[in-house]
Each structure stands twice: as structure tokens, then as C-alpha cells.
Scaffold this active site. Structure first.
Site, short mmCIF file in Angstrom:
data_model
loop_
_atom_site.label_atom_id
_atom_site.label_comp_id
_atom_site.label_asym_id
_atom_site.label_seq_id
_atom_site.Cartn_x
_atom_site.Cartn_y
_atom_site.Cartn_z
N LYS A 293 0.82 -1.19 0.00
CA LYS A 293 0.00 0.00 0.00
C LYS A 293 0.87 1.26 0.00
O LYS A 293 0.67 2.19 -0.76
CB LYS A 293 -0.90 -0.01 1.24
CG LYS A 293 -2.16 0.73 0.96
CD LYS A 293 -3.37 0.16 1.62
CE LYS A 293 -4.59 0.94 1.23
NZ LYS A 293 -5.20 0.56 0.00
N ARG A 294 1.88 1.24 0.82
CA ARG A 294 2.72 2.42 0.97
C ARG A 294 3.46 2.74 -0.33
O ARG A 294 3.59 3.88 -0.72
CB ARG A 294 3.73 2.20 2.09
CG ARG A 294 3.57 3.23 3.19
CD ARG A 294 4.71 3.16 4.17
NE ARG A 294 5.93 3.74 3.63
CZ ARG A 294 7.05 3.07 3.43
NH1 ARG A 294 7.11 1.79 3.70
NH2 ARG A 294 8.12 3.67 2.98
#
Ligand code: GLU
Length: 515
Positions: A293-294
Site C-alpha cells: 500500500k505504501r
């Protein structure tokens, strides 16, 4: 294993061998016979669903579509695919417009600017889809399905339990009983062909993707084209729109490869010619893992707020799966602005392997683009206006001074925010009467050095004092202490030029008073 290979494996054993063999030959240097890059103006589209904020992957899809259009003198179109009403995220559509604008991807046609083939928001095109669903119904290529949710769930479960299992689950119950009462709620299903036709992808070549069937319990890939609420599904709307918007090339992520046979079957059902397809590889982390996600899902505007220039981001994203053409062993200049990208872009240089995202590269590009921008006086002036309006609050000096200061600072910056802070402190220390007690006196000789410096010029101080055994770095550090309170950034001659002789003298005098 690339996604394509995986898909080919899953979809058809027969296709696996031939496609694999082909992929292997493709890996070797392809004889440059004929360019696949279109010679006629291409009409491309970016077709996001407003189900979340734009991330790196979708920005790359948009960019490649844009570059393909612009490199051929064609048109770039934005279409909002918002038919899945349950997944809409508020603010997502606005985010799409803003990101494209910020990144400099100008739209030729779209929901706001309009165009000849609109409307460009799918929820505004319901009648068109209904009309074409009816055409398929009448020709017997589609049928109404009244099956309950429970029945469909049951079919899905039983399909999964088959040996071998199958991903196509529907049993064509409603096709066989077509004489039902029409007023009951229903969906419309496409009657899929027994065998999907092979299709051509400009990047992957010939592909033959077939679902896996279990002949003992034959199911059908009769996908829904119109839902109970009258909204089309992605597959149906996508085909209708690409056709009527006269899209010539579809560039999209590899995750859409399994859908493509369905799309081709729909084009065939209507007797339309499909556009050319280019399915671009997945983005992965450096370790070839799916982006976390990051890493991948980061909101583009977080980057902007962190001081990343759009030019740097576009440059970074352009190289996820593409590089300009070059001779064997020849290097290319990786730092490219939009016009360089348009000039160099060709689908012949797209790569098939997963594209690895190296975040540190982004800061490198940012540094290079900051430098580039600062060399161009017009762009620099714009940047001062847009990015640093707050400088006026310190400013008693003319604007030319800031511009000069920015130029001097540029090589030590990786982000614009970094610049903001640096330049603010440098500016303050250049022009404010700062307190010397806050800074460390650089060496034992500082007082002696500054006394000498006050009476003699910079060059003379360096020449004469170094011959008495004082180190040059100590001289420079002492100057820095006196002039800017040890702030790093510019060189001493640059600082002196900006301050002017009088101010230099005053600062050295004040420093000496303190010492
Ligand atoms: N709406 C799809 C998406 O969100 C478009 C896929 C396509 O380009 O066909 O990615």
C-alpha cells in the site's frame, strides 16, 4: 513468472506451449523489422473508475495513453467508468481531474471539456447501453436471466468443487427457458461463444486465452452485460464506448488481459473492428513483489505536498516499463521533460517484464528537474510566484535577488520543500541580524581570520593566511560563520556576491564584536 505466462497457463494448456515458446523468442533481441508504433494519429483513452485516488499504476496507464496519442498527433480522451455505483468513492473523480492537470496530461475530450463523442461519463450513457443490449437480445446473442442470487451462489460453489474446477459458473438455465415473463427483475447475459477467438496484443503478440471447462458438468462464460438496475457492466460499457468514441489503441494494465477475449467476442457480435490492445506489465517493488500500500497506492498529491515536481514524477513513471530507443551499449539521458517523452515515445520500446519501482529514483529525478527548471528564467519566475509567495513577507529586496538566490541553491536540493526551508533560513541569515551566540565558532583562529578578512579581500585572505599555515577550510568556515551563521547551501563567493561589499563588512564586524 509473468502474469501473461500465468494466464496462458491457466486458460489453455495448448496455448501455453506456443505462447511460452513465443515469449522465449521474444526475450532475445527481436530483429527490428517493422515498427508497431502507429503512423496515423491515435485516439487513446484513460478510463479510470472513481473508486479511489489515482496511484502510480493508474498514472502510468494514463501517461502511456497520453504519450501514444501525442507522439502520433492524435487525441487523448478521459472517460469516467462509474457504473459500479456501490464502489464509488467521494472525491475520487475530482482527484482524477486534478492529478491529470497537475501532471500536465491535457485532455482533448472528457466529461468537463466535452467532445464529439460524449457524454464521457458512463453513468450518463445508460440509454446507449440499453439500446445495444436490446440489439444483442433481438439477434439471440444475449438473453435475460432471472436466476436468484442464491441460485447463482450455489452454481459458483459447485463450479469451484468440480475436478478440475472452473471459473465459468453459469449453466445457461435461462437461455434454455427463454419464454419467461419479462416483467420479473432480470439481468441480461451475453451468450458467449464456445471458443473465444485468439487475439493480438501489440506487446504480447498472438494470445489464445480460453476458460477451463469441465466437460462432465459444462458451464458457460455467459457474463452479465446489463445489471438489474439497468447499468451496464464494465465489459459491455467498455466495448460500446471504445467503439463509439473511435478509440484506436487501448493501453491498460495486464490485469485486464483475461477480460479481453470477452471484449473481442462482443466486438465480433456487433460486427465491429476492435481497437489495438497493449497490456502493460504490473508494477512491483524492487524485490519483484506486488507493491505494498505504501509503495504503490500512495496518493499522488502526497508527493506534490512533499515538494515533488510534476515533471519529476512523470519522468519517473514514464520509465516503468519503457525506455527510449538506443543503440547497443549506448546510454540514454534518463532525465526527460514531457516534450522529450513525446518525442522519444514508441510502443516498440515497451517492456514485457514486471516494472520495478525504485522510490529513491524519484528524488534523483526531482533533483535533476529542479535544476533544469532553475536554469530556465521563465519557469523559475513562475515557480517563485506559485511556490514561494511567502517570501514576500521577508522581502525588502527586489525579486531579482530571490531568483538569484534560488539559482545558487538549486544544486543542493532534492525537493521543493527542502528548498523552501533552506532558502528561508539562508535568506534570514543573510539579511536578518542573527544572534552569533546560537552558532558554534568554527575554529580557534576564527577571530584572527576575520580580523584579517576585514582589512583584506576574500582572495587575499585565502592566499596569505594559507601560506601562514592556516587551513583553507577553516578560513571558509569562519566566513560562513560570520556571513550566514554556519548555514550550508551556497558557496562563500556566492553569498558575498548576493550580500554586496557593505553588508559583508557589517557582518564581519558584528561577528568580531561577538568574538
Ligand atoms: N475502468 C477500468 C479501470 O478502472 C478500465 C480498464 C480499461 O482500460 O479497459 O481500470
Amino acid at each position: 513468472m509473468s502474469l501473461t505466462t500465468m494466464l496462458v497457463r491457466r486458460y489453455s494448456k495448448q496455448a501455453t506451449l506456443s505462447s511460452l515458446a513465443k515469449s522465449l523468442t521474444d526475450l532475445k533481441v527481436e530483429p527490428t523489422i517493422k515498427s508497431k508504433h502507429p503512423t496515423k494519429p491515435a485516439r487513446t483513452r484513460f478510463a479510470p473508475s472513481p473508486t479511489g485516488f489515482l496511484h502510480l499504476g493508474s498514472l502510468r496507464t494514463a501517461l502511456y495513453n497520453y504519450l501514444l496519442a501525442k507522439s502520433t498527433g492524435g487525441k487523448f480522451i478521459l472517460r469516467i467508468e462509474d457504473t459500479d455505483r456501490t464502489r464509488l468513492v467521494s472525491g475520487a473523480e475530482q482527484n482524477i481531474f486534478e492529478v491529470l492537470k497537475w501532471c500536465g496530461l491535457k485532455l482533448d475530450e472528457g466529461p468537463k471539456s466535452g467532445g464529439k463523442y460524449g457524454p464521457y461519463r458512463q453513468s450518463d450513457r445508460k440509454e446507449i447501453y440499453l439500446k445495444y443490449a436490446n440489439i444483442l437480445l433481438e439477434s439471440g446473442l444475449a438473453y435475460k436471466c432471472y436466476c436468484s442470487k442464491e441460485r447463482l451462489t450455489g452454481l459458483r460453489i459447485s463450479a469451484r468443487r468440480l475436478k478440475p474446477p472452473t471459473t465459468v459458473t453459469y449453466d445457461r438455465e435461462c437461455f434454455d427457458k427463454r419464454k419467461r415473463r419479462v416483467e420479473l427483475p432480470h439481468v441480461i447475459r451475453f451468450k458467449s461463444p464456445d471458443k473465444y477467438p485468439p487475439f493480438h496484443d501489440l506487446l504480447h503478440g498472438e494470445l489464445n486465452l480460453q476458460p477451463q471447462y469441465n466437460e462432465k458438468d459444462r458451464r458457460y462464460d455467459d457474463f452479465v452485460i446489463l445489471k438489474e438496475d439497468g447499468m451496464p457492466t464494465y465489459h459491455f460499457a467498455n466495448v460500446i464506448d471504445d467503439h463509439f468514441m473511435k478509440i484506436t489503441h487501448v493501453v491498460r494494465g495486464e490485469e485486464w488481459l483475461p477480460s479481453t477475449p470477452k471484449h473481442i467476442a462482443l466486438y465480433n457480435a456487433f460486427g465491429w473492428t476492435p481497437p489495438e490492445f497493449i497490456h502493460i506489465p504490473l508494477l512491483t517493488s524492487l524485490e519483484d513483489k506486488k507493491l505494498s500500500k505504501r509503495q504503490g497506492d500512495l496518493n499522488i498529491f502526497e508527493l506534490r505536498d512533499a515538494g515533488v515536481l510534476p515533471e519529476a514524477l512523470i519522468n519517473f513513471v514514464a520509465l516503468f516499463g519503457w525506455a527510449p530507443s538506443r543503440g547497443l551499449g549506448e546510454k540514454f539521458n534518463e532525465v526527460m521533460g514531457m516534450s522529450d517523452l513525446i518525442k522519444n515515445f514508441s510502443i516498440d520500446q515497451l517492456t514485457k517484464g514486471n516494472a520495478k519501482v525504485d522510490r529513491s529514483k524519484l528524488l534523483y529525478f526531482n533533483k535533476m528537474h529542479i535544476k533544469r527548471k532553475f536554469e530556465n528564467n521563465r519557469e523559475l519566475a513562475e515557480l517563485v510566484d506559485n511556490h514561494y509567495p511567502s517570501f514576500s513577507m521577508y522581502s525588502t529586496e527586489p525579486r531579482a535577488y530571490f531568483t538569484k538566490l534560488l539559482k545558487y541553491m538549486s544544486s543542493s536540493l532534492t525537493t521543493l520543500n527542502n528548498l523552501d526551508e533552506k532558502i528561508r533560513t539562508t535568506y534570514l541569515h543573510l539579511y536578518e541580524k542573527f544572534d552569533y551566540s546560537e552558532f558554534k565558532v568554527p575554529c580557534e583562529d576564527t577571530k584572527k581570520i576575520l580580523e584579517f578578512a576585514l582589512k583584506n579581500g576574500f582572495e587575499q585572505t585565502i592566499d596569505e593566511l594559507t601560506s601562514t599555515g592556516i587551513k583553507k577550510t577553516d578560513i571558509l568556515k569562519s566566513y560562513r560563520f560570520a556571513l550566514v551563521g554556519n548555514q550550508p547551501g551556497m558557496t562563500i563567493p556566492q553569498i558575498m556576491e548576493l550580500l554586496g561589499d557593505e553588508e559583508v563588512e557589517q557582518k564581519i564586524t558584528r561577528a568580531l564584536e561577538y568574538l
